[in-house]
Design a protein around this motif. Structure first.
Motif, PDB file in Angstrom:
ATOM      1  N   CYS A  24     -53.272 -93.457  17.876  1.00 65.89           N
ATOM      2  CA  CYS A  24     -51.939 -93.016  17.471  1.00 65.89           C
ATOM      3  C   CYS A  24     -50.872 -93.910  18.099  1.00 65.89           C
ATOM      4  CB  CYS A  24     -51.731 -91.559  17.871  1.00 65.89           C
ATOM      5  SG  CYS A  24     -50.160 -90.881  17.327  1.00 65.89           S
ATOM      6  N   THR A  25     -51.050 -94.277  19.364  1.00 66.08           N
ATOM      7  CA  THR A  25     -50.094 -95.147  20.043  1.00 66.08           C
ATOM      8  C   THR A  25     -50.065 -96.527  19.413  1.00 66.08           C
ATOM      9  OG1 THR A  25     -50.401 -93.952  22.115  1.00 66.08           O
ATOM     10  CG2 THR A  25     -49.473 -96.171  22.267  1.00 66.08           C
ATOM     11  N   ILE A  26     -51.230 -97.042  19.059  1.00 66.34           N
ATOM     12  CA  ILE A  26     -51.296 -98.360  18.409  1.00 66.34           C
ATOM     13  C   ILE A  26     -50.539 -98.338  17.087  1.00 66.34           C
ATOM     14  CG2 ILE A  26     -52.855 -99.986  17.251  1.00 66.34           C
ATOM     15  CD1 ILE A  26     -54.898 -99.323  19.515  1.00 66.34           C
ATOM     16  N   VAL A  27     -50.749 -97.297  16.297  1.00 69.67           N
ATOM     17  CA  VAL A  27     -50.038 -97.181  15.015  1.00 69.67           C
ATOM     18  C   VAL A  27     -48.543 -97.051  15.256  1.00 69.67           C
ATOM     19  CG1 VAL A  27     -49.703 -95.696  13.003  1.00 69.67           C
ATOM     20  CG2 VAL A  27     -52.005 -96.268  13.738  1.00 69.67           C
ATOM     21  N   TRP A  28     -48.140 -96.220  16.215  1.00 68.32           N
ATOM     22  CA  TRP A  28     -46.722 -95.996  16.485  1.00 68.32           C
ATOM     23  C   TRP A  28     -46.038 -97.282  16.934  1.00 68.32           C
ATOM     24  CZ3 TRP A  28     -43.403 -92.159  15.576  1.00 68.32           C
ATOM     25  CH2 TRP A  28     -42.164 -92.211  16.200  1.00 68.32           C
ATOM     26  N   VAL A  29     -46.670 -98.021  17.845  1.00 70.08           N
ATOM     27  CA  VAL A  29     -46.064 -99.254  18.364  1.00 70.08           C
ATOM     28  C   VAL A  29     -46.047-100.340  17.279  1.00 70.08           C
ATOM     29  CG1 VAL A  29     -46.378-101.137  20.039  1.00 70.08           C
ATOM     30  CG2 VAL A  29     -46.595 -98.771  20.766  1.00 70.08           C
ATOM     31  N   SER A  30     -47.099-100.420  16.484  1.00 71.72           N
ATOM     32  CA  SER A  30     -47.204-101.464  15.461  1.00 71.72           C
ATOM     33  C   SER A  30     -46.329-101.192  14.243  1.00 71.72           C
ATOM     34  CB  SER A  30     -48.658-101.610  15.012  1.00 71.72           C
ATOM     35  OG  SER A  30     -49.470-101.952  16.106  1.00 71.72           O
ATOM     36  N   PHE A  31     -46.195 -99.942  13.861  1.00 71.95           N
ATOM     37  CA  PHE A  31     -45.496 -99.575  12.628  1.00 71.95           C
ATOM     38  C   PHE A  31     -44.531 -98.419  12.880  1.00 71.95           C
ATOM     39  CE2 PHE A  31     -49.857-100.924  11.593  1.00 71.95           C
ATOM     40  CZ  PHE A  31     -49.580-102.084  10.873  1.00 71.95           C
ATOM     41  N   THR A  32     -43.585 -98.603  13.773  1.00 67.24           N
ATOM     42  CA  THR A  32     -42.694 -97.506  14.162  1.00 67.24           C
ATOM     43  C   THR A  32     -41.923 -96.941  12.974  1.00 67.24           C
ATOM     44  OG1 THR A  32     -42.470 -98.482  16.351  1.00 67.24           O
ATOM     45  CG2 THR A  32     -40.863 -96.808  15.739  1.00 67.24           C
ATOM     46  N   GLY A  33     -41.326 -97.791  12.175  1.00 68.01           N
ATOM     47  CA  GLY A  33     -40.543 -97.327  11.029  1.00 68.01           C
ATOM     48  C   GLY A  33     -41.360 -96.501  10.048  1.00 68.01           C
ATOM     49  N   PRO A  34     -42.476 -97.051   9.541  1.00 64.95           N
ATOM     50  CA  PRO A  34     -43.302 -96.266   8.630  1.00 64.95           C
ATOM     51  C   PRO A  34     -43.879 -94.995   9.280  1.00 64.95           C
ATOM     52  CG  PRO A  34     -43.846 -98.582   8.408  1.00 64.95           C
ATOM     53  CD  PRO A  34     -42.904 -98.452   9.573  1.00 64.95           C
ATOM     54  N   ALA A  35     -44.176 -95.055  10.585  1.00 67.47           N
ATOM     55  CA  ALA A  35     -44.696 -93.866  11.271  1.00 67.47           C
ATOM     56  C   ALA A  35     -43.647 -92.763  11.306  1.00 67.47           C
ATOM     57  CB  ALA A  35     -45.149 -94.217  12.696  1.00 67.47           C
ATOM     58  N   ILE A  36     -42.396 -93.132  11.547  1.00 70.07           N
ATOM     59  CA  ILE A  36     -41.321 -92.137  11.544  1.00 70.07           C
ATOM     60  C   ILE A  36     -41.112 -91.587  10.138  1.00 70.07           C
ATOM     61  CG2 ILE A  36     -38.826 -91.844  11.837  1.00 70.07           C
ATOM     62  CD1 ILE A  36     -39.027 -93.649  14.288  1.00 70.07           C
ATOM     63  N   ASP A  37     -41.157 -92.462   9.132  1.00 73.96           N
ATOM     64  CA  ASP A  37     -41.026 -91.998   7.749  1.00 73.96           C
ATOM     65  C   ASP A  37     -42.144 -91.012   7.401  1.00 73.96           C
ATOM     66  OD1 ASP A  37     -38.776 -93.548   7.408  1.00 73.96           O
ATOM     67  OD2 ASP A  37     -39.875 -95.223   6.473  1.00 73.96           O
ATOM     68  N   PHE A  38     -43.364 -91.302   7.855  1.00 73.82           N
ATOM     69  CA  PHE A  38     -44.491 -90.398   7.608  1.00 73.82           C
ATOM     70  C   PHE A  38     -44.250 -89.042   8.266  1.00 73.82           C
ATOM     71  CE2 PHE A  38     -48.517 -88.613   9.163  1.00 73.82           C
ATOM     72  CZ  PHE A  38     -49.122 -88.336   7.947  1.00 73.82           C
ATOM     73  N   LEU A  39     -43.791 -89.053   9.519  1.00 75.65           N
ATOM     74  CA  LEU A  39     -43.499 -87.789  10.207  1.00 75.65           C
ATOM     75  C   LEU A  39     -42.405 -87.005   9.495  1.00 75.65           C
ATOM     76  CD1 LEU A  39     -43.646 -88.744  13.996  1.00 75.65           C
ATOM     77  CD2 LEU A  39     -45.195 -87.244  12.746  1.00 75.65           C
ATOM     78  N   THR A  41     -41.729 -87.018   6.336  1.00 77.81           N
ATOM     79  CA  THR A  41     -42.321 -86.446   5.129  1.00 77.81           C
ATOM     80  C   THR A  41     -43.279 -85.312   5.480  1.00 77.81           C
ATOM     81  OG1 THR A  41     -42.143 -88.585   4.033  1.00 77.81           O
ATOM     82  CG2 THR A  41     -43.642 -86.996   3.062  1.00 77.81           C
ATOM     83  N   LEU A  42     -44.088 -85.518   6.501  1.00 75.39           N
ATOM     84  CA  LEU A  42     -45.075 -84.518   6.898  1.00 75.39           C
ATOM     85  C   LEU A  42     -44.415 -83.209   7.307  1.00 75.39           C
ATOM     86  CD1 LEU A  42     -48.110 -83.970   7.501  1.00 75.39           C
ATOM     87  CD2 LEU A  42     -47.667 -84.786   9.810  1.00 75.39           C
ATOM     88  N   PHE A  43     -43.287 -83.297   7.972  1.00 70.49           N
ATOM     89  CA  PHE A  43     -42.599 -82.100   8.450  1.00 70.49           C
ATOM     90  C   PHE A  43     -41.393 -81.737   7.586  1.00 70.49           C
ATOM     91  CE2 PHE A  43     -45.089 -83.362  12.120  1.00 70.49           C
ATOM     92  CZ  PHE A  43     -45.619 -82.150  12.513  1.00 70.49           C
TER      93      PHE A  43
END
Length: 95
Positions: A24-39, A41-43
């Motif tokens: 999860c940390t690797i994804v967050w650090v590598s793709f912060t923008g898309p990870a925030i967009d996913f969150l 949408t998810l919530f």
């Protein structure tokens, strides 16, 4: 189902949580923008952009949280398996 060994179950849960947190940390650090967009949408549209930190990634912060989460998962896993065994006494001995 056979009885669970609390020590082994705690270790397995601890390793699983540690691997999940690291990925999860690797994804967050590598793709912060898309990870925030996913969150977002998810919530259902909650704005998680406020969580985005201005500071750079800190390995010491990551390691600190990783250790805390793995210890917590170990304790929870051991307690879960002990309670499971107590509620199912008709099963055989521990492996």
């Amino acid at each position: 189902m056979t009885r669970l060994n609390p020590w082994k179950f705690g270790v397995v849960l601890s390793l699983t949580v540690g691997i999940g947190y690291a990925l999860c940390t690797i994804v967050w650090v590598s793709f912060t923008g898309p990870a925030i967009d996913f969150l977002n949408t998810l919530f259902h549209g909650l704005d998680f952009r406020k969580l985005q930190m201005a500071a750079a990634f800190s390995f010491s912060g990551f390691a600190y949280v990783l250790v805390i989460m793995m210890v917590w998962a170990y304790v929870i896993g051991a307690i879960f398996s002990a309670v499971w065994n107590a509620l199912r006494p008709e099963q055989g001995p521990l492996p």
